[in-house]
Design a protein around this motif. Structure first.
Motif, PDB file in Angstrom:
ATOM      1  N   CYS A   1       0.860  -1.193   0.000  1.00 31.68           N
ATOM      2  CA  CYS A   1       0.000   0.000   0.000  1.00 31.68           C
ATOM      3  C   CYS A   1       0.893   1.238   0.000  1.00 31.68           C
ATOM      4  CB  CYS A   1      -0.871   0.048   1.246  1.00 31.68           C
ATOM      5  SG  CYS A   1      -1.766  -1.469   1.580  1.00 31.68           S
ATOM      6  N   CYS A   2       0.676   2.136  -0.930  1.00 33.59           N
ATOM      7  CA  CYS A   2       1.506   3.350  -0.934  1.00 33.59           C
ATOM      8  C   CYS A   2       0.709   4.536  -1.440  1.00 33.59           C
ATOM      9  CB  CYS A   2       2.760   3.148  -1.778  1.00 33.59           C
ATOM     10  SG  CYS A   2       2.466   3.183  -3.544  1.00 33.59           S
ATOM     11  N   THR A   3       1.167   5.712  -1.057  1.00 35.18           N
ATOM     12  CA  THR A   3       0.574   6.945  -1.539  1.00 35.18           C
ATOM     13  C   THR A   3       1.015   7.208  -2.970  1.00 35.18           C
ATOM     14  OG1 THR A   3       0.330   9.304  -1.107  1.00 35.18           O
ATOM     15  CG2 THR A   3       2.482   8.351  -0.631  1.00 35.18           C
ATOM     16  N   GLY A   4       0.131   7.817  -3.752  1.00 39.81           N
ATOM     17  CA  GLY A   4       0.521   8.277  -5.079  1.00 39.81           C
ATOM     18  C   GLY A   4       1.203   9.620  -5.019  1.00 39.81           C
ATOM     19  N   ALA A   5       0.943  10.363  -3.933  1.00 34.26           N
ATOM     20  CA  ALA A   5       1.579  11.661  -3.698  1.00 34.26           C
ATOM     21  C   ALA A   5       1.393  12.006  -2.233  1.00 34.26           C
ATOM     22  CB  ALA A   5       0.967  12.743  -4.586  1.00 34.26           C
ATOM     23  N   SER A   6       2.496  12.372  -1.586  1.00 32.27           N
ATOM     24  CA  SER A   6       2.466  12.677  -0.162  1.00 32.27           C
ATOM     25  C   SER A   6       1.721  13.979   0.105  1.00 32.27           C
ATOM     26  CB  SER A   6       3.895  12.788   0.383  1.00 32.27           C
ATOM     27  OG  SER A   6       3.901  13.401   1.657  1.00 32.27           O
TER      28      SER A   6
ATOM     29  N   GLY B   1      -5.289 -16.808  -8.200  1.00 33.88           N
ATOM     30  CA  GLY B   1      -4.352 -17.489  -9.088  1.00 33.88           C
ATOM     31  C   GLY B   1      -3.130 -16.679  -9.454  1.00 33.88           C
ATOM     32  N   GLU B   2      -3.155 -15.369  -9.201  1.00 36.62           N
ATOM     33  CA  GLU B   2      -1.980 -14.550  -9.485  1.00 36.62           C
ATOM     34  C   GLU B   2      -0.853 -14.868  -8.511  1.00 36.62           C
ATOM     35  OE1 GLU B   2      -3.123 -10.267 -11.029  1.00 36.62           O
ATOM     36  OE2 GLU B   2      -4.157 -10.691  -9.156  1.00 36.62           O
ATOM     37  N   ARG B   3       0.363 -14.597  -8.940  1.00 34.57           N
ATOM     38  CA  ARG B   3       1.525 -14.731  -8.060  1.00 34.57           C
ATOM     39  C   ARG B   3       2.249 -13.391  -8.035  1.00 34.57           C
ATOM     40  NH1 ARG B   3       2.397 -19.944  -6.497  1.00 34.57           N
ATOM     41  NH2 ARG B   3       4.424 -19.329  -5.634  1.00 34.57           N
ATOM     42  N   ARG B   4       1.761 -12.533  -7.178  1.00 29.34           N
ATOM     43  CA  ARG B   4       2.311 -11.172  -7.018  1.00 29.34           C
ATOM     44  C   ARG B   4       1.663 -10.568  -5.791  1.00 29.34           C
ATOM     45  NH1 ARG B   4      -0.939  -7.632 -11.564  1.00 29.34           N
ATOM     46  NH2 ARG B   4       1.169  -6.917 -12.003  1.00 29.34           N
ATOM     47  N   ALA B   5       2.319  -9.602  -5.212  1.00 30.71           N
ATOM     48  CA  ALA B   5       1.660  -8.830  -4.157  1.00 30.71           C
ATOM     49  C   ALA B   5       0.677  -7.875  -4.815  1.00 30.71           C
ATOM     50  CB  ALA B   5       2.691  -8.051  -3.349  1.00 30.71           C
ATOM     51  N   LEU B   6      -0.469  -7.729  -4.207  1.00 34.74           N
ATOM     52  CA  LEU B   6      -1.428  -6.745  -4.687  1.00 34.74           C
ATOM     53  C   LEU B   6      -0.905  -5.342  -4.387  1.00 34.74           C
ATOM     54  CD1 LEU B   6      -4.703  -8.439  -3.368  1.00 34.74           C
ATOM     55  CD2 LEU B   6      -3.791  -8.497  -5.704  1.00 34.74           C
ATOM     56  N   LEU B   7      -1.289  -4.377  -5.210  1.00 34.66           N
ATOM     57  CA  LEU B   7      -0.841  -2.999  -5.043  1.00 34.66           C
ATOM     58  C   LEU B   7      -2.040  -2.079  -4.896  1.00 34.66           C
ATOM     59  CD1 LEU B   7       1.287  -0.740  -5.015  1.00 34.66           C
ATOM     60  CD2 LEU B   7       1.216  -0.759  -7.528  1.00 34.66           C
ATOM     61  N   LEU B   8      -2.080  -1.363  -3.769  1.00 37.49           N
ATOM     62  CA  LEU B   8      -3.103  -0.355  -3.512  1.00 37.49           C
ATOM     63  C   LEU B   8      -2.453   1.020  -3.495  1.00 37.49           C
ATOM     64  CD1 LEU B   8      -5.930  -0.379  -0.881  1.00 37.49           C
ATOM     65  CD2 LEU B   8      -4.405   1.580  -1.031  1.00 37.49           C
TER      66      LEU B   8
ATOM     67  N   TYR C   1      -5.745  -1.769  -6.786  1.00 34.95           N
ATOM     68  CA  TYR C   1      -6.721  -0.894  -6.149  1.00 34.95           C
ATOM     69  C   TYR C   1      -6.210   0.540  -6.218  1.00 34.95           C
ATOM     70  CZ  TYR C   1      -7.993  -5.307  -3.784  1.00 34.95           C
ATOM     71  OH  TYR C   1      -8.334  -6.600  -3.496  1.00 34.95           O
ATOM     72  N   LEU C   2      -7.147   1.485  -6.381  1.00 34.90           N
ATOM     73  CA  LEU C   2      -6.792   2.904  -6.351  1.00 34.90           C
ATOM     74  C   LEU C   2      -7.976   3.660  -5.775  1.00 34.90           C
ATOM     75  CD1 LEU C   2      -4.883   5.038  -8.879  1.00 34.90           C
ATOM     76  CD2 LEU C   2      -7.204   5.767  -8.277  1.00 34.90           C
ATOM     77  N   ALA C   3      -7.685   4.570  -4.844  1.00 36.90           N
ATOM     78  CA  ALA C   3      -8.749   5.309  -4.159  1.00 36.90           C
ATOM     79  C   ALA C   3      -8.468   6.804  -4.200  1.00 36.90           C
ATOM     80  CB  ALA C   3      -8.863   4.840  -2.711  1.00 36.90           C
ATOM     81  N   PHE C   4      -9.544   7.596  -4.298  1.00 36.30           N
ATOM     82  CA  PHE C   4      -9.412   9.047  -4.196  1.00 36.30           C
ATOM     83  C   PHE C   4     -10.750   9.629  -3.778  1.00 36.30           C
ATOM     84  CE2 PHE C   4     -10.919   8.419  -8.498  1.00 36.30           C
ATOM     85  CZ  PHE C   4     -11.774   9.490  -8.742  1.00 36.30           C
ATOM     86  N   SER C   5     -10.720  10.933  -3.406  1.00 41.55           N
ATOM     87  CA  SER C   5     -11.929  11.624  -2.936  1.00 41.55           C
ATOM     88  C   SER C   5     -12.297  12.747  -3.893  1.00 41.55           C
ATOM     89  CB  SER C   5     -11.709  12.214  -1.543  1.00 41.55           C
ATOM     90  OG  SER C   5     -11.596  11.207  -0.572  1.00 41.55           O
TER      91      SER C   5
END
Length: 458
Positions: free
Chosen positions: A169-174, A200-207, A228-232
């Motif tokens: 999980c990481c920010t797209g911009a601080s 079935g995927e072999r990877r960490a998910l990225l939010l 996953y991507l979230a914004f307001s």
């Protein structure tokens, strides 16, 4: 023409007539007058969605559902089935946390960063250290650090990701430094973990928390390959109350909903033994949603295009050309980048003032001044008509990592309707605040000022 016509853009808003200098846009932007009018125009046909046979219900349902198409087009998502709406970014991230809760196994880990807004740290802290332990599961929370300029340490991040990393999980911009981590490199780091997902995927998910990235960037979720991507929307000109979660369709198909109740159930799909979910995206719209808020939020995107370019998308529901979205957001990005550079140049002339973060950033500038509380700075700016913000900006971890006491900075932030005059008024007000403090601290004639450092009169 590449520049923004700010005189024309500001004509859409009521706040200039109130004499406000709005420089707290990283928290919330101002709503255009047309969106308030849109809500009023919806009043004669006010009715719930997906629940009635009346003309009003069918009309409102059509507008509501078309809003998901607009949002999907804005993100270059494959379709409305990848979009879920919530109250804000925070709730959208919580929805991901709860949907994944039952998929975690003993020994798994979640990796996030010290740059995060509390909304992208506290849910994972709660998951790993409060919720899952009560269910008898051990899942580790790992935190990647940042460097002296506020940039994410990608090498450290990579060292934390392994074959048991289920989610990054990481920010797209601080929202503190304004730094924008390289999402393509983070995607590669997440892929290298090779975690076997239930799908079935072999990877960490990225939010990605895109709350500060979305207002000045054209987001392409397919090119970014985010899970996953979230914004307001309240940071993108719309009224308060609507956040977006984009997720890959197969993840939404597989996941359990965050909320349960009416409308998220298939028609007639409830028995004493089974419950069948509704089609996407309605599987994730339990209960009566924020219907008018979603409609207004989608129209805010269409109106944004009209403000910047001579188009006529507002009020409609037709396709949004990708080229128009990218051109408009590029112009907004350049305009706000110029304002930010001007602000940093003005602040750099003020003695004992420290700006946090790198030269190139999103349109926000966080700073402190030696000997003056950030809260006192913001209050002094308000008395001079400048709307700033003081506090940790919900980036508490980053402020504490820098040893700031209190863990707070003062922040100026800009949007497409801000002008160079706004920036100059803000930086002049900071300069006047510092000068006023220094004058107030000067010794009165005929009296000695005691220096605690030297221990004698000066």
């Amino acid at each position: 023409m590449n520049s923004l016509d700010t005189t024309r853009i500001r004509s859409y808003f009521d706040f200039p007539a109130a004499g406000r200098v709005v420089t707290n846009n990283a928290a919330s932007t101002q709503p255009p007058r047309e969106l308030i009018g849109l809500l009023q125009r919806c009043a004669p046909w006010y009715e719930n969605v997906h629940r009635g046979q009346s003309t009003a219900s069918r009309r409102t349902t059509a507008m509501y559902e078309a809003s998901f198409d607009t949002i999907a087009a804005w993100l270059n998502a494959p379709g409305r089935g990848c979009i879920a709406t919530y109250r804000n970014t925070t709730e959208a991230i919580n929805a991901v946390m709860y949907s994944l809760l039952t998929d975690f196994r003993d020994g798994d880990n979640v990796v996030t960063t010290m740059l995060e807004h509390n909304s992208n740290y506290v849910p994972w802290h709660a998951l790993c250290r409060e919720i899952l332990p009560r269910l008898g599961r051990r899942v580790e929370l790992r935190l990647a650090r940042f460097d002296a300029t506020g940039r994410l340490d990608l090498d450290h991040l990579a060292s934390l990701v392994d074959k048991r990393t289920k989610l990054v999980c990481c920010t797209g911009a601080s929202n503190f430094f304004g730094t924008k981590p390289d999402l393509s490199k983070i995607r590669a780091i997440a892929d290298a973990g090779g975690y076997p997902q239930p799908t079935g995927e072999r990877r960490a998910l990225l939010l990605v928390d895109a709350a500060q990235l979305a207002p000045t960037s054209a987001l392409d979720v397919q090119a970014l390959d985010v899970d996953y991507l979230a914004f307001s929307f309240h940071k993108m000109l719309a009224p308060f109350g609507v956040g977006v979660l984009y997720a890959k369709r197969h993840l939404l198909d597989h996941a359990l909903p965050f909320l349960y109740g009416g409308d998220m159930i298939a028609d007639g799909g409830v028995t004493t033994e089974t419950v069948a979910w509704n089609d996407l995206p309605w599987k994730y719209t339990a209960g009566t949603p924020n219907i008018l808020g979603v409609i207004a939020s989608a129209q805010a995107l269409r109106l944004l295009l009209d403000m910047v370019m001579p188009t006529a998308f507002f009020g409609g529901s037709g396709p949004l050309p990708r080229v128009a979205i990218e051109e408009v957001m590029a112009r907004v990005g350049r305009h706000t980048a110029n304002l930010t550079a001007r602000c940093m140049a003005g602040l750099s002339e003020i003695k004992n003032l420290r700006v946090y973060g790198p030269e190139h950033r999103t349109p926000l500038v966080s700073f402190t001044i030696d000997g003056i509380s950030p809260f006192a700075i913001a209050e002094a700016l308000d008395r001079r008509g400048i709307e700033a913000r003081a506090g940790c900006h919900c980036a508490t971890l980053a402020h504490r990592a820098l040893g700031l006491d209190p863990p707070a900075t003062c922040r100026l932030s800009f949007a497409l309707y801000n002008t160079p005059d706004d920036v100059d008024l803000a930086t002049d007000a900071v300069r006047e605040t510092v000068a006023g403090r220094r004058r107030a601290g000067r010794p009165r004639p005929g009296r000695a000022q005691v220096s605690t450092a030297a221990g004698r009169p000066t």
